[in-house]
Write a protein that holds these residues in place. Sequence first.
Motif, PDB file in Angstrom:
ATOM      1  N   ARG A   1       0.742  -1.346  -0.028  1.00 10.21           N
ATOM      2  CA  ARG A   1       0.023  -0.011  -0.079  1.00 10.21           C
ATOM      3  C   ARG A   1       0.643   1.268   0.111  1.00 10.21           C
ATOM      4  NH1 ARG A   1      -2.786  -2.892   3.931  1.00 10.21           N
ATOM      5  NH2 ARG A   1      -1.910  -1.703   5.613  1.00 10.21           N
ATOM      6  N   TRP A   2       1.857   1.239   0.877  1.00  8.53           N
ATOM      7  CA  TRP A   2       2.814   2.413   1.048  1.00  8.53           C
ATOM      8  C   TRP A   2       3.502   2.603  -0.397  1.00  8.53           C
ATOM      9  CZ3 TRP A   2       7.903   3.416   0.295  1.00  8.53           C
ATOM     10  CH2 TRP A   2       8.412   4.815   0.627  1.00  8.53           C
ATOM     11  N   SER A   3       3.920   1.893  -0.990  1.00  5.98           N
ATOM     12  CA  SER A   3       4.714   1.921  -2.412  1.00  5.98           C
ATOM     13  C   SER A   3       3.898   2.336  -3.461  1.00  5.98           C
ATOM     14  CB  SER A   3       5.627   0.586  -2.663  1.00  5.98           C
ATOM     15  OG  SER A   3       4.557  -0.463  -2.761  1.00  5.98           O
ATOM     16  N   TYR A   4       2.526   1.706  -3.581  1.00  6.50           N
ATOM     17  CA  TYR A   4       1.439   2.232  -4.297  1.00  6.50           C
ATOM     18  C   TYR A   4       1.145   3.657  -4.302  1.00  6.50           C
ATOM     19  CZ  TYR A   4      -2.510   2.759  -6.883  1.00  6.50           C
ATOM     20  OH  TYR A   4      -3.784   3.400  -7.853  1.00  6.50           O
ATOM     21  N   ALA A   5       0.923   4.075  -3.033  1.00  2.28           N
ATOM     22  CA  ALA A   5       0.773   5.352  -2.688  1.00  2.28           C
ATOM     23  C   ALA A   5       1.777   6.410  -3.121  1.00  2.28           C
ATOM     24  CB  ALA A   5       0.259   5.724  -1.457  1.00  2.28           C
ATOM     25  N   ARG A   6       2.959   5.817  -2.859  1.00  6.38           N
ATOM     26  CA  ARG A   6       4.422   6.882  -3.095  1.00  6.38           C
ATOM     27  C   ARG A   6       4.439   6.864  -4.520  1.00  6.38           C
ATOM     28  NH1 ARG A   6       7.663  10.275  -1.046  1.00  6.38           N
ATOM     29  NH2 ARG A   6       9.671   9.831  -1.757  1.00  6.38           N
ATOM     30  N   ASN A   7       4.106   5.857  -5.294  1.00  2.00           N
ATOM     31  CA  ASN A   7       4.373   5.947  -6.643  1.00  2.00           C
ATOM     32  C   ASN A   7       3.169   6.696  -7.537  1.00  2.00           C
ATOM     33  OD1 ASN A   7       7.030   4.889  -6.813  1.00  2.00           O
ATOM     34  ND2 ASN A   7       6.109   2.696  -6.687  1.00  2.00           N
TER      35      ASN A   7
END
Length: 167
Positions: free
Chosen positions: A106-112
């Motif tokens: 979730r964090w990497s999706y929101a970051r990208n």
Amino acid sequence: MHVSMEIADKSTREFPMLASLANQTSRDFRNLAVRRKQTVMAEHKEAPLSTGPKTLDPNEYFHVSPENRRIQDARAAMRANLKRQYQLQLNNPHRKELIDDPAQTRWSYARNNPYPHYRVTFKTSLMGAMFGIFPLFFWYYVFKTDRDRREQRIKDGTQDRRLCLSS
């Protein structure tokens, strides 16, 4: 407890100096305890433009309703279960696949992909203007006034116009 009191009484009878010292130290310890009690909860003054977190409210610590306590315990149990499952996957010697950590995903999706989740507010608009638009106007003003001042000095004949390659 009773034996220690007898020993203390006997030692104070035999050594009166020790008795006064014991009284002095017990007074010091009592004063220290009083001082500790006074400094346990420090005077806290909230900042004028922000509110403190809800968890710093003493009512949230000491006067929790049974329903809220049950919800907190359920969350703690869920976190413990997820942690246990992750540790089992991580320490499995026979694993062949990668471990999927949903929080990391979730964090990497929101970051990208920030723009689908970006919300325009007064604060974000102000920050964009301060760091995106205002610097352009500032540097335009600085360079324009410097150039105008230099041109005026050239017209007046007060500018030193030696050949200088560095400026």
